[in-house]
Design a protein around this motif. Structure first.
Motif, PDB file in Angstrom:
ATOM      1  N   VAL A   1      -9.565  33.781  28.041  1.00 52.30           N
ATOM      2  CA  VAL A   1      -9.841  34.244  26.679  1.00 52.30           C
ATOM      3  C   VAL A   1      -8.812  35.289  26.273  1.00 52.30           C
ATOM      4  O   VAL A   1      -8.350  35.333  25.126  1.00 52.30           O
ATOM      5  CB  VAL A   1     -11.270  34.804  26.574  1.00 52.30           C
ATOM      6  CG1 VAL A   1     -11.472  35.519  25.243  1.00 52.30           C
ATOM      7  CG2 VAL A   1     -12.293  33.685  26.728  1.00 52.30           C
ATOM      8  N   GLY A   2      -8.413  36.127  27.228  1.00 53.92           N
ATOM      9  CA  GLY A   2      -7.374  37.109  26.948  1.00 53.92           C
ATOM     10  C   GLY A   2      -6.078  36.458  26.523  1.00 53.92           C
ATOM     11  O   GLY A   2      -5.375  36.953  25.624  1.00 53.92           O
ATOM     12  N   LEU A   3      -5.740  35.326  27.135  1.00 52.78           N
ATOM     13  CA  LEU A   3      -4.531  34.608  26.734  1.00 52.78           C
ATOM     14  C   LEU A   3      -4.679  33.991  25.342  1.00 52.78           C
ATOM     15  O   LEU A   3      -3.717  33.920  24.579  1.00 52.78           O
ATOM     16  CB  LEU A   3      -4.217  33.507  27.751  1.00 52.78           C
ATOM     17  CG  LEU A   3      -3.862  33.962  29.171  1.00 52.78           C
ATOM     18  CD1 LEU A   3      -3.605  32.756  30.060  1.00 52.78           C
ATOM     19  CD2 LEU A   3      -2.652  34.882  29.157  1.00 52.78           C
ATOM     20  N   LEU A   4      -5.885  33.549  25.012  1.00 56.79           N
ATOM     21  CA  LEU A   4      -6.127  32.995  23.681  1.00 56.79           C
ATOM     22  C   LEU A   4      -6.010  34.065  22.591  1.00 56.79           C
ATOM     23  O   LEU A   4      -5.807  33.742  21.420  1.00 56.79           O
ATOM     24  CB  LEU A   4      -7.513  32.354  23.630  1.00 56.79           C
ATOM     25  CG  LEU A   4      -7.676  31.061  24.445  1.00 56.79           C
ATOM     26  CD1 LEU A   4      -9.139  30.695  24.557  1.00 56.79           C
ATOM     27  CD2 LEU A   4      -6.890  29.912  23.824  1.00 56.79           C
ATOM     28  N   ARG A   5      -6.148  35.312  22.996  1.00 60.75           N
ATOM     29  CA  ARG A   5      -6.034  36.425  22.042  1.00 60.75           C
ATOM     30  C   ARG A   5      -4.768  37.235  22.286  1.00 60.75           C
ATOM     31  O   ARG A   5      -4.646  38.374  21.846  1.00 60.75           O
ATOM     32  CB  ARG A   5      -7.256  37.328  22.170  1.00 60.75           C
ATOM     33  CG  ARG A   5      -8.549  36.638  21.750  1.00 60.75           C
ATOM     34  CD  ARG A   5      -9.774  37.443  22.140  1.00 60.75           C
ATOM     35  NE  ARG A   5     -10.995  36.827  21.627  1.00 60.75           N
ATOM     36  CZ  ARG A   5     -12.216  37.104  22.070  1.00 60.75           C
ATOM     37  NH1 ARG A   5     -12.389  37.985  23.033  1.00 60.75           N
ATOM     38  NH2 ARG A   5     -13.277  36.504  21.552  1.00 60.75           N
ATOM     39  N   ASP A   6      -3.833  36.646  23.007  1.00 61.94           N
ATOM     40  CA  ASP A   6      -2.604  37.336  23.391  1.00 61.94           C
ATOM     41  C   ASP A   6      -1.825  37.813  22.156  1.00 61.94           C
ATOM     42  O   ASP A   6      -1.839  37.145  21.115  1.00 61.94           O
ATOM     43  CB  ASP A   6      -1.726  36.401  24.222  1.00 61.94           C
ATOM     44  CG  ASP A   6      -0.647  37.142  24.996  1.00 61.94           C
ATOM     45  OD1 ASP A   6      -0.901  37.499  26.150  1.00 61.94           O
ATOM     46  OD2 ASP A   6       0.435  37.385  24.428  1.00 61.94           O
ATOM     47  N   PRO A   7      -1.138  38.940  22.250  1.00 61.72           N
ATOM     48  CA  PRO A   7      -0.339  39.416  21.104  1.00 61.72           C
ATOM     49  C   PRO A   7       0.781  38.459  20.716  1.00 61.72           C
ATOM     50  O   PRO A   7       1.208  38.443  19.564  1.00 61.72           O
ATOM     51  CB  PRO A   7       0.236  40.746  21.612  1.00 61.72           C
ATOM     52  CG  PRO A   7      -0.657  41.172  22.722  1.00 61.72           C
ATOM     53  CD  PRO A   7      -1.155  39.919  23.354  1.00 61.72           C
ATOM     54  N   GLU A   8       1.266  37.658  21.683  1.00 55.86           N
ATOM     55  CA  GLU A   8       2.368  36.744  21.409  1.00 55.86           C
ATOM     56  C   GLU A   8       1.845  35.365  20.981  1.00 55.86           C
ATOM     57  O   GLU A   8       1.040  34.751  21.678  1.00 55.86           O
ATOM     58  CB  GLU A   8       3.255  36.589  22.645  1.00 55.86           C
ATOM     59  CG  GLU A   8       3.986  37.849  23.041  1.00 55.86           C
ATOM     60  CD  GLU A   8       5.031  38.247  22.009  1.00 55.86           C
ATOM     61  OE1 GLU A   8       5.543  37.380  21.294  1.00 55.86           O
ATOM     62  OE2 GLU A   8       5.336  39.455  21.933  1.00 55.86           O
ATOM     63  N   ALA A   9       2.327  34.887  19.835  1.00 53.42           N
ATOM     64  CA  ALA A   9       1.871  33.599  19.311  1.00 53.42           C
ATOM     65  C   ALA A   9       2.203  32.451  20.263  1.00 53.42           C
ATOM     66  O   ALA A   9       1.441  31.487  20.367  1.00 53.42           O
ATOM     67  CB  ALA A   9       2.505  33.330  17.948  1.00 53.42           C
ATOM     68  N   GLU A  10       3.339  32.542  20.964  1.00 59.37           N
ATOM     69  CA  GLU A  10       3.720  31.471  21.882  1.00 59.37           C
ATOM     70  C   GLU A  10       2.681  31.302  22.997  1.00 59.37           C
ATOM     71  O   GLU A  10       2.363  30.180  23.400  1.00 59.37           O
ATOM     72  CB  GLU A  10       5.101  31.756  22.498  1.00 59.37           C
ATOM     73  CG  GLU A  10       6.257  31.628  21.546  1.00 59.37           C
ATOM     74  CD  GLU A  10       6.517  32.906  20.769  1.00 59.37           C
ATOM     75  OE1 GLU A  10       5.666  33.826  20.832  1.00 59.37           O
ATOM     76  OE2 GLU A  10       7.556  32.986  20.098  1.00 59.37           O
ATOM     77  N   VAL A  11       2.147  32.429  23.471  1.00 59.26           N
ATOM     78  CA  VAL A  11       1.132  32.374  24.524  1.00 59.26           C
ATOM     79  C   VAL A  11      -0.159  31.785  23.972  1.00 59.26           C
ATOM     80  O   VAL A  11      -0.797  30.933  24.599  1.00 59.26           O
ATOM     81  CB  VAL A  11       0.886  33.785  25.113  1.00 59.26           C
ATOM     82  CG1 VAL A  11      -0.213  33.727  26.178  1.00 59.26           C
ATOM     83  CG2 VAL A  11       2.165  34.340  25.704  1.00 59.26           C
ATOM     84  N   ARG A  12      -0.557  32.230  22.780  1.00 62.30           N
ATOM     85  CA  ARG A  12      -1.787  31.692  22.180  1.00 62.30           C
ATOM     86  C   ARG A  12      -1.654  30.191  21.922  1.00 62.30           C
ATOM     87  O   ARG A  12      -2.609  29.436  22.093  1.00 62.30           O
ATOM     88  CB  ARG A  12      -2.101  32.420  20.858  1.00 62.30           C
ATOM     89  CG  ARG A  12      -2.337  33.916  21.008  1.00 62.30           C
ATOM     90  CD  ARG A  12      -3.012  34.498  19.781  1.00 62.30           C
ATOM     91  NE  ARG A  12      -2.270  34.283  18.554  1.00 62.30           N
ATOM     92  CZ  ARG A  12      -1.314  35.053  18.076  1.00 62.30           C
ATOM     93  NH1 ARG A  12      -0.933  36.130  18.766  1.00 62.30           N
ATOM     94  NH2 ARG A  12      -0.711  34.773  16.930  1.00 62.30           N
ATOM     95  N   THR A  13      -0.461  29.767  21.516  1.00 61.27           N
ATOM     96  CA  THR A  13      -0.242  28.352  21.214  1.00 61.27           C
ATOM     97  C   THR A  13      -0.447  27.487  22.439  1.00 61.27           C
ATOM     98  O   THR A  13      -1.175  26.491  22.404  1.00 61.27           O
ATOM     99  CB  THR A  13       1.181  28.140  20.662  1.00 61.27           C
ATOM    100  OG1 THR A  13       1.337  28.871  19.455  1.00 61.27           O
ATOM    101  CG2 THR A  13       1.438  26.659  20.396  1.00 61.27           C
ATOM    102  N   VAL A  14       0.203  27.837  23.548  1.00 59.13           N
ATOM    103  CA  VAL A  14       0.084  27.006  24.749  1.00 59.13           C
ATOM    104  C   VAL A  14      -1.312  27.099  25.338  1.00 59.13           C
ATOM    105  O   VAL A  14      -1.844  26.122  25.880  1.00 59.13           O
ATOM    106  CB  VAL A  14       1.172  27.380  25.779  1.00 59.13           C
ATOM    107  CG1 VAL A  14       0.904  28.724  26.428  1.00 59.13           C
ATOM    108  CG2 VAL A  14       1.307  26.295  26.838  1.00 59.13           C
ATOM    109  N   ALA A  15      -1.956  28.259  25.202  1.00 55.37           N
ATOM    110  CA  ALA A  15      -3.329  28.395  25.699  1.00 55.37           C
ATOM    111  C   ALA A  15      -4.292  27.550  24.879  1.00 55.37           C
ATOM    112  O   ALA A  15      -5.203  26.919  25.419  1.00 55.37           O
ATOM    113  CB  ALA A  15      -3.761  29.863  25.681  1.00 55.37           C
ATOM    114  N   ALA A  16      -4.073  27.524  23.570  1.00 57.25           N
ATOM    115  CA  ALA A  16      -4.953  26.738  22.703  1.00 57.25           C
ATOM    116  C   ALA A  16      -4.873  25.255  23.018  1.00 57.25           C
ATOM    117  O   ALA A  16      -5.813  24.499  22.758  1.00 57.25           O
ATOM    118  CB  ALA A  16      -4.585  26.974  21.235  1.00 57.25           C
ATOM    119  N   GLY A  17      -3.767  24.826  23.605  1.00 48.25           N
ATOM    120  CA  GLY A  17      -3.628  23.427  23.978  1.00 48.25           C
ATOM    121  C   GLY A  17      -4.365  23.058  25.247  1.00 48.25           C
ATOM    122  O   GLY A  17      -4.355  21.907  25.650  1.00 48.25           O
TER     123      GLY A  17
END
Length: 576
Positions: free
Chosen positions: A286-302
């Motif tokens: 969940v922390g990665l899904l809320r990461d400050p970096e959009a690139e991290v949130r993008t790959v996590a959302a996948g």
């Protein structure tokens, strides 16, 4: 003279490899197998290999070609596996050059040769090479050495295996970041060859050392090592000796490392087991899904698993369009996992929200994956929930929004089936043919062609062609023009019977249309139809009996453009 002829192939190779022409040198390398075949095994071993060992080209392209050619396939030209070790000399030279792609290709070839080496060859030749590379003065040789352990490890006795692990540990502690990076990259291949006890005793400390490296380019490569180590341990062992390292990867200060962790979450979850994921890793993910970096949130959302539904709503409102796009691509896959009730309650509102997203890829990702939702909640409920939103977008005042929906209709039709399309979307598709914006009318005709590909010619003949052809007699010339454009676009998807029985009957009278633009576009349509009808005897007859006379009439038209396009079409039609 006979001696000169025997020496000729190697002499030619030497001359070519010393040429100033790079292309000539390159071509000679690509022919090296043929030259070796001509020389025979003995002369290849005695003359060609020593020559290659002594001559090192300065052009990376030539060196890369040589590294590609001297792999395990070349062993047969040496006389068999008992001579395979002779290739290691030239390849070692290539494995220390400055250009990375050459070194990597040379190492690939060394590993391929290692597969055919005997234990004696590995002990007497390969290990000596590996020690030289691992202890080389330049980082390039030590970087190459890191990739050469796994291929021979299983062929060696325990004492030499221990020696290999010691050499690999030396590379993991190297002063040069590039070498440590190579060690982190190739540890993943060495670990599966070790017992669990040796992994814990030897590899785990090396992993921890590299995962704490001050260079994030090293740390990010350790994520794959973490997954592999976790896969060799049971749940209790992971919890006891690896859990802190896993949490460390999720919380790394570098977004690149967190990105790699998110990208490998599914593999890691599989390796550690569902129980440990639920108890320990959900919060970290969940922390990665809320990461400050959009690139991290993008790959996590996948990679959203079903247990993370509470954060999906948050992602649907993420400010990054790429994050929302990644979510839209995955959210439909949650429907089979959640079941009907939870899908209706949790997902449908989010589908509606994402379907109205301003970013086209978000809408496309939702529409293209509705079949998974349809299988869970049924077409009736799906149509009741989403169809109003689709129709609303199809009638949007912004023509680009309407165009985006049109372009996605064939995909939607394929997902939902012919019956649903005929009942709910057919009239909408036909209405686009009369849109005031030309781009919309053009997109609508392309849409009909794609729908014909999806549902077949028989469906097109019964469901849409009558409506299209009916527009051919409309008082507004734009509608008549749309009929012609639709005919040209759809023709390649239709059969000869449909064209001769329906299409030609409607458009032939348009040769007398009062609008010149109608007449010269009709000529263009006749040219397209002539090509489509040409393979069929029935079609050839229609071209000769109907299309050619119509074109002859148009070729004498008072308008110059009509005459030009008619004469061009006649050239095509008369060849049928």
């Amino acid at each position: 003279m006979e001696a000169d002829e025997q020496l000729y192939p190697i002499a030619v190779l030497i001359d070519e490899l010393k040429s100033d022409d790079v292309t000539l040198r390159l071509n000679s390398i690509y022919r090296i197998s043929t030259i070796a075949l001509a020389l025979g095994p003995e002369r290849t071993r005695d003359e060609l290999i020593p020559f290659l060992l002594e001559s090192l080209d300065d052009e990376d392209e030539v060196l890369l070609a040589l590294a590609q050619e001297l792999d395990a396939r070349f062993v047969e030209y040496l006389g068999g596996p008992q001579y395979a070790h002779l290739l290691l000399g030239p390849l070692e030279n290539l494995a220390v050059v400055e250009e990375t792609v050459v070194r990597e290709k040379a190492c690939e070839s060394i590993n391929s040769v290692a597969e055919v080496l005997s234990t004696a060859q590995i002990q007497e030749v390969y290990l000596v090479l590996l020690k030289r590379l691992a202890g080389g003065e330049w980082f390039t040789s030590r970087t190459s050495a890191a990739s050469l352990f796994a291929s021979v490890y299983d062929k060696l006795p325990a004492a030499q295996q221990s020696e290999l692990r010691g050499m690999f540990a030396m590379l993991c502690h190297d002063d040069t970041p590039m070498v440590r990076r190579a060690a982190a990259r190739f540890m993943n291949g060495l670990i599966p060859h070790l017992s669990k006890e040796l992994v814990v005793a030897d590899m785990l400390p090396l992993y921890r050392h590299l995962s704490a490296d001050d260079q994030d380019s090293v740390r990010l490569l350790t994520v794959q090592d973490l997954v592999t180590i976790a896969g060799m341990l049971d749940a209790s062992e992971v919890r006891q000796i690896l859990l802190s390292s896993i949490h460390g990867a999720f919380q790394d200060k570098s977004w690149r490392v967190r990105y790699m962790t998110a990208d490998n979450f599914d593999k890691l979850a599989t390796a550690v087991g569902a129980e440990l994921v639920n108890e320990e890793l959900v919060a970290s993910f969940v922390g990665l899904l809320r990461d400050p970096e959009a690139e991290v949130r993008t790959v996590a959302a996948g990679q959203i698993p079903e247990r993370l539904i509470p954060v999906v709503r948050e992602l649907a409102e993420d400010p990054s369009q790429h994050v929302r796009g990644a979510l839209a691509a995955q959210i439909s896959a949650l429907a089979p996992l959640l079941g009907k009730d939870a899908t209706i309650e949790c997902l449908l509102p989010l589908f509606l929200q994402l379907l109205k997203d301003e970013y086209p890829d978000v809408r496309l990702n939702i529409i293209s994956r509705l079949e998974q939702v349809n299988q869970v909640i049924g077409i009736e409920l799906l149509s009741q929930s989403l169809l109003p939103a689709i129709i609303e977008l199809a009638e949007d005042k912004q023509w680009r929004v309407r165009q985006a929906i049109i372009e996605n209709i064939p995909l939607l039709a394929h997902q939902l089936g012919v019956q649903f399309f005929d009942e709910k979307l057919s009239n909408l598709c036909m209405s686009w043919l009369g849109d005031t914006v030309f781009s919309i009318r053009e997109a609508a005709t392309v849409n009909l062609r794609k729908l014909t590909d999806v549902f077949g010619v028989e469906w097109a003949r019964q469901s849409i062609l009558p409506k299209v052809l009916q527009m051919g007699t409309h008082p507004n010339y734009l509608y008549r023009m749309t009929t012609i454009f639709a005919v040209m676009t759809m023709a390649p998807a239709l059969d000869a019977y449909t064209i001769t029985s329906s299409v030609l009957t409607t458009i032939l009278p348009m040769v007398d249309d009062a609008i010149p633009n109608i007449r010269f576009n009709l000529a263009k349509a006749f040219e397209v139809l002539s090509r489509v009808l040409a393979p069929s005897p029935e079609g050839v007859r229609a071209v000769r009996e109907s299309i050619i006379p119509a074109l002859q009439q148009l070729s004498e038209d008072s308008d110059a453009d009509v005459r030009y396009y008619s004469q061009r079409a006649l050239e095509t039609a008369t060849k049928v």
